[in-house]
Design an enzyme around this catalytic site. Structure first.
Site, PDB file in Angstrom:
ATOM      1  N   GLU A   1       4.518   3.632 -27.039  1.00  0.00           N
ATOM      2  CA  GLU A   1       3.556   4.186 -26.075  1.00  0.00           C
ATOM      3  C   GLU A   1       3.114   5.558 -26.546  1.00  0.00           C
ATOM      4  OE1 GLU A   1       4.851   4.066 -22.016  1.00  0.00           O
ATOM      5  OE2 GLU A   1       4.548   1.917 -21.892  1.00  0.00           O
TER       6      GLU A   1
ATOM      7  N   HIS B   1      -3.102   9.425 -14.384  1.00  0.00           N
ATOM      8  CA  HIS B   1      -3.136   8.347 -15.375  1.00  0.00           C
ATOM      9  C   HIS B   1      -4.582   8.105 -15.754  1.00  0.00           C
ATOM     10  CE1 HIS B   1      -2.419   4.694 -17.541  1.00  0.00           C
ATOM     11  NE2 HIS B   1      -1.118   4.906 -17.421  1.00  0.00           N
TER      12      HIS B   1
ATOM     13  N   ARG C   1      -1.489  11.885 -22.196  1.00  0.00           N
ATOM     14  CA  ARG C   1      -2.213  11.439 -21.000  1.00  0.00           C
ATOM     15  C   ARG C   1      -3.190  12.462 -20.455  1.00  0.00           C
ATOM     16  NH1 ARG C   1       2.168   8.097 -17.369  1.00  0.00           N
ATOM     17  NH2 ARG C   1       2.124   6.360 -18.826  1.00  0.00           N
TER      18      ARG C   1
ATOM     19  N   HIS D   1      -0.938   9.896 -10.583  1.00  0.00           N
ATOM     20  CA  HIS D   1       0.041   8.886 -10.984  1.00  0.00           C
ATOM     21  C   HIS D   1       1.484   9.320 -10.784  1.00  0.00           C
ATOM     22  CE1 HIS D   1       1.509   5.446 -13.103  1.00  0.00           C
ATOM     23  NE2 HIS D   1       2.025   6.142 -14.093  1.00  0.00           N
TER      24      HIS D   1
ATOM     25  N   ARG E   1       4.992  14.530 -18.194  1.00  0.00           N
ATOM     26  CA  ARG E   1       6.041  13.533 -18.422  1.00  0.00           C
ATOM     27  C   ARG E   1       5.688  12.644 -19.598  1.00  0.00           C
ATOM     28  NH1 ARG E   1       6.558   7.837 -15.790  1.00  0.00           N
ATOM     29  NH2 ARG E   1       4.318   8.132 -15.954  1.00  0.00           N
TER      30      ARG E   1
HETATM   31  C1  FAD Z   1       1.722   1.712 -10.953  1.00  0.00           C
HETATM   32  C2  FAD Z   1       2.848   2.488 -11.562  1.00  0.00           C
HETATM   33  C3  FAD Z   1       3.309   2.168 -12.823  1.00  0.00           C
HETATM   34  C4  FAD Z   1       4.362   2.887 -13.394  1.00  0.00           C
HETATM   35  N1  FAD Z   1       4.837   2.514 -14.629  1.00  0.00           N
HETATM   36  C5  FAD Z   1       5.939   3.141 -15.110  1.00  0.00           C
HETATM   37  C6  FAD Z   1       6.554   2.688 -16.310  1.00  0.00           C
HETATM   38  O1  FAD Z   1       6.108   1.734 -16.923  1.00  0.00           O
HETATM   39  N2  FAD Z   1       7.661   3.355 -16.738  1.00  0.00           N
HETATM   40  C7  FAD Z   1       8.200   4.410 -16.069  1.00  0.00           C
HETATM   41  O2  FAD Z   1       9.211   4.965 -16.500  1.00  0.00           O
HETATM   42  N3  FAD Z   1       7.626   4.836 -14.923  1.00  0.00           N
HETATM   43  C8  FAD Z   1       6.537   4.229 -14.428  1.00  0.00           C
HETATM   44  N4  FAD Z   1       5.988   4.674 -13.257  1.00  0.00           N
HETATM   45  C9  FAD Z   1       6.647   5.749 -12.526  1.00  0.00           C
HETATM   46  C10 FAD Z   1       7.920   5.218 -11.894  1.00  0.00           C
HETATM   47  O3  FAD Z   1       7.696   3.907 -11.424  1.00  0.00           O
HETATM   48  C11 FAD Z   1       8.376   6.076 -10.722  1.00  0.00           C
HETATM   49  O4  FAD Z   1       8.382   7.432 -11.087  1.00  0.00           O
HETATM   50  C12 FAD Z   1       9.791   5.702 -10.316  1.00  0.00           C
HETATM   51  O5  FAD Z   1       9.884   4.311 -10.093  1.00  0.00           O
HETATM   52  C13 FAD Z   1      10.161   6.441  -9.040  1.00  0.00           C
HETATM   53  O6  FAD Z   1      11.377   5.932  -8.576  1.00  0.00           O
HETATM   54  P1  FAD Z   1      12.024   6.551  -7.278  1.00  0.00           P
HETATM   55  O7  FAD Z   1      13.268   5.789  -7.036  1.00  0.00           O
HETATM   56  O8  FAD Z   1      12.105   8.016  -7.413  1.00  0.00           O
HETATM   57  O9  FAD Z   1      10.940   6.273  -6.118  1.00  0.00           O
HETATM   58  P2  FAD Z   1      10.226   4.919  -5.652  1.00  0.00           P
HETATM   59  O10 FAD Z   1      10.508   3.802  -6.562  1.00  0.00           O
HETATM   60  O11 FAD Z   1       8.811   5.239  -5.389  1.00  0.00           O
HETATM   61  O12 FAD Z   1      10.929   4.624  -4.254  1.00  0.00           O
HETATM   62  C14 FAD Z   1      10.699   5.436  -3.135  1.00  0.00           C
HETATM   63  C15 FAD Z   1      11.436   4.858  -1.948  1.00  0.00           C
HETATM   64  O13 FAD Z   1      11.455   5.845  -0.908  1.00  0.00           O
HETATM   65  C16 FAD Z   1      11.117   5.238   0.314  1.00  0.00           C
HETATM   66  N5  FAD Z   1      10.562   6.270   1.195  1.00  0.00           N
HETATM   67  C17 FAD Z   1       9.600   7.182   0.926  1.00  0.00           C
HETATM   68  N6  FAD Z   1       9.391   7.973   1.991  1.00  0.00           N
HETATM   69  C18 FAD Z   1      10.234   7.557   2.950  1.00  0.00           C
HETATM   70  C19 FAD Z   1      10.476   7.946   4.284  1.00  0.00           C
HETATM   71  N7  FAD Z   1       9.819   8.955   4.870  1.00  0.00           N
HETATM   72  N8  FAD Z   1      11.411   7.274   4.995  1.00  0.00           N
HETATM   73  C20 FAD Z   1      12.102   6.242   4.451  1.00  0.00           C
HETATM   74  N9  FAD Z   1      11.908   5.822   3.185  1.00  0.00           N
HETATM   75  C21 FAD Z   1      10.983   6.463   2.450  1.00  0.00           C
HETATM   76  C22 FAD Z   1      10.145   4.147  -0.053  1.00  0.00           C
HETATM   77  O14 FAD Z   1      10.057   3.207   1.004  1.00  0.00           O
HETATM   78  C23 FAD Z   1      10.814   3.628  -1.333  1.00  0.00           C
HETATM   79  O15 FAD Z   1      11.831   2.720  -0.996  1.00  0.00           O
HETATM   80  C24 FAD Z   1       4.934   3.965 -12.683  1.00  0.00           C
HETATM   81  C25 FAD Z   1       4.453   4.299 -11.419  1.00  0.00           C
HETATM   82  C26 FAD Z   1       3.420   3.562 -10.852  1.00  0.00           C
HETATM   83  C27 FAD Z   1       2.924   3.926  -9.485  1.00  0.00           C
END
Ligand code: FAD
Length: 528
Positions: free
Chosen positions: A115, A231, A277, A340, A375
């Site tokens: 990437e 993004h 990016r 993003h 990032r």
């Molecule tokens: C379309 C897309 C593609 C991506 N592709 C990649 C990739 O290929 N590789 C990579 O490394 N990263 C990628 N990323 C980034 C990566 O997916 C995220 O940074 C990472 O998954 C975040 O994980 P997290 O556990 O911090 O939060 P998330 O996976 O976003 O989970 C957040 C959780 O918090 C909960 N929540 C939020 N607010 C509240 C609230 N007030 N009360 C209760 N629950 C709440 C939600 O319901 C959810 O369960 C991508 C992001 C997107 C949007």
């Protein structure tokens, strides 16, 4: 209907990669409540396509992954945080494989893709472009084998409860706006990102900056809020969600063309489509500005590649685009940039601790400084695994089940963090729309002092119109508003351009003054 228990040992707000990984660690020490505000499967983790970066291939080295991470961070990454990420990454990935994650392989060998800004092919993927979904599936399967973890979907966390100076629980709100407190020994924020502060975003609807806003109201420090990654390529179809078109498409050879069908990236950067990016996003923003189209777009072009290979390598992207009558193997794909990923967030040390006792954070909502000003692609799933596990271990050690409970006798000394809006106000959706438009225009890809000041003045005026936080949507409106203001204030204070933060009035680095993190607490902002 069953209600969330009023008391548990550990509260994990968020069921993405970071929350799940932390919960697995905590289950060994006591009861763990994992909350998600929608279905468990609605998180950025589930949408992550490209993959997860890890130095495991024969051609790779941990030191190279470290160097690429630091280079992407544009002088602002915390080198210690980045070292932890790349060194502990392989262990966390091996553990995931042991728990049943099916990464793509050729024969028995894992396949790694390349990437942008990675000097080696080091991105593992699953089912082509469904990496996050597969990781989430495996983590959930593992978690359900552990008897102390319970999952609660559709439970919105409205605020943190602070008790004798310690975060001692949360206030949850159901769909009818009924709120109740849940107390625990520690709260881990794993609420993900803040993309919905912006009109154009790749993020799922749950990403409304709730964790950042809650932590701010409770008195925690926030770091590097001005650094939001845009993004370059989200599918642009009017009135449809901005579906992400992974960087891996360009990694496989896709080109970008402008309205005149010219391939424009070579004139902006020597790495052309594989430039960092922020460079690609700004180049597209410029091309859109000079375009004469009524609905300006640029195009992603894969038509020179083998359509069969493209469809097989990116099955999810292929099928989603087909819903809009776009065949990615044979048609040009209309794209625009979109918000993003947030490099900034709730300031933590390398173990997930915030400055507030009892409050921890991990994943996208947190800021260890690992990503610096930008990032490196595919480092965030890894961050969720590494720092989710670390936070879980730390909480387990610091608040063992046998430890004295914090005093919430009669909950008298507990208070929900200061709620800024308690009056009748404009409709939540109206405020959200207005803030998102403003953020896109003034706090987006290209910024200026005058635009940022205008945004802050406008937000200050709208503060009077914020609705009371008596429903979930009203809480989200308040959180989006608060988060936009934090980004604008931090962006205005950083009088330079660095990584994802670009200012027309300060287009260069200023290392002497600003090779530092911005830290906001309450009304004060400092650099250190
Ligand atoms: C379309 C897309 C593609 C991506 N592709 C990649 C990739 O290929 N590789 C990579 O490394 N990263 C990628 N990323 C980034 C990566 O997916 C995220 O940074 C990472 O998954 C975040 O994980 P997290 O556990 O911090 O939060 P998330 O996976 O976003 O989970 C957040 C959780 O918090 C909960 N929540 C939020 N607010 C509240 C609230 N007030 N009360 C209760 N629950 C709440 C939600 O319901 C959810 O369960 C991508 C992001 C997107 C949007």
């Amino acid at each position: 209907m069953k209600a969330v228990p009023a008391e548990t040992d550990y509260i994990v707000v968020g069921a993405g990669v970071a929350g799940m990984r932390a919960a697995i660690e905590l289950a060994a020490a006591g009861r763990v409540l994992v909350l998600a505000k929608n279905e468990l499967t609605e998180s950025a983790t589930q949408y992550a396509q490209g993959g997860v970066a890890v130095a495991l291939s024969d051609e790779d080295e941990i030191s190279l992954h470290l160097q690429d991470t630091l280079d992407a961070g544009d002088g602002l990454s915390n080198p210690e945080a980045a070292r932890v990420l790349v060194e502990e990454g392989p262990v966390r990935i091996q553990e995931l494989i042991d728990w049943g994650t099916e990464f793509d392989r050729q024969g028995t060998k894992l396949t790694f893709t390349r990437e942008a800004a990675h000097s080696r092919s080091r991105v593992l993927h699953a089912h082509g472009d469904s990496t996050g979904r597969e990781i989430g599936r495996a983590l959930y399967a593992k978690a359900t084998t552990l008897k102390h973890i319970s999952f609660w979907e559709w439970e919105f966390t409205a605020d943190l409860c602070v008790c004798d100076g310690r975060v001692a629980g949360i206030r949850v709100m159901n769909d009818r706006g009924e709120a109740r407190e849940v107390h625990g020994r520690a709260v881990l924020l794993a609420t993900g990102g803040l993309g919905h502060v912006y009109r154009e975003t790749t993020n799922p609807g749950v990403a409304t900056g709730d964790g950042v806003a809650m932590a701010f109201r409770a008195g925690a420090e926030l770091q590097d809020m001005e650094f939001v990654q845009f993004h370059p390529t989200a599918l642009y179809v009017k009135n449809a969600p901005r579906f992400l078109l992974s960087e891996a498409l360009r990694g496989e050879g896709a080109w970008l063309r402008n309205a005149e069908m010219q391939r424009f990236m070579p004139k902006y950067h020597e790495m052309a489509e594989l430039a960092p990016r922020d460079v690609v996003a700004r180049a597209i923003a410029h091309e859109l500005e000079v375009s004469r189209l009524a609905e300006p777009v640029v195009y992603l072009d894969l038509t020179h590649l083998d359509p069969g290979h493209v469809a097989a390598r990116f099955p999810r992207i292929h099928s989603t685009c087909l819903q809009y009558n776009i065949d990615i193997g044979t048609d040009l794909i209309p794209v625009r940039p979109a918000a993003h990923y947030s490099m900034g967030g709730v300031r933590t040390d390398l173990h997930g601790r915030t400055i507030l006792p009892g409050l921890y954070a991990a994943g996208e909502v947190a800021c260890t400084g690992v990503h610096g000003a930008n990032r490196l692609a595919s480092n965030s799933l890894l961050e969720g695994l590494v720092y989710g596990a670390r936070a879980g271990m730390t909480i387990r050690e610091e608040t063992p089940a046998a430890a004295a409970k914090p005093n919430h006798a009669g909950t008298k000394s507990c208070r929900a963090a200061e709620n800024p809006a308690t009056r009748e106000g404009r409709g939540a959706d109206e405020i959200i729309r207005a803030v998102r438009d403003l953020a896109w225009k003034n706090i987006g890809i290209v910024r200026s002092g005058s635009g940022l000041r205008e945004a802050i003045e406008q937000l200050d005026k709208w503060r009077q119109c914020l609705p009371a936080m008596t429903s979930r949507r009203q809480c989200e409106a308040s959180n989006i508003f608060q988060t936009a203001l934090l980004i604008a204030r931090s962006a205005l204070a950083r009088l330079e351009s660095r990584g994802a933060h670009y200012r027309l009035d300060y287009p260069s680095h200023n290392d002497a003054r600003f090779r530092k993190h911005s830290i906001v607490r309450g009304e004060t902002i400092r650099f250190e």
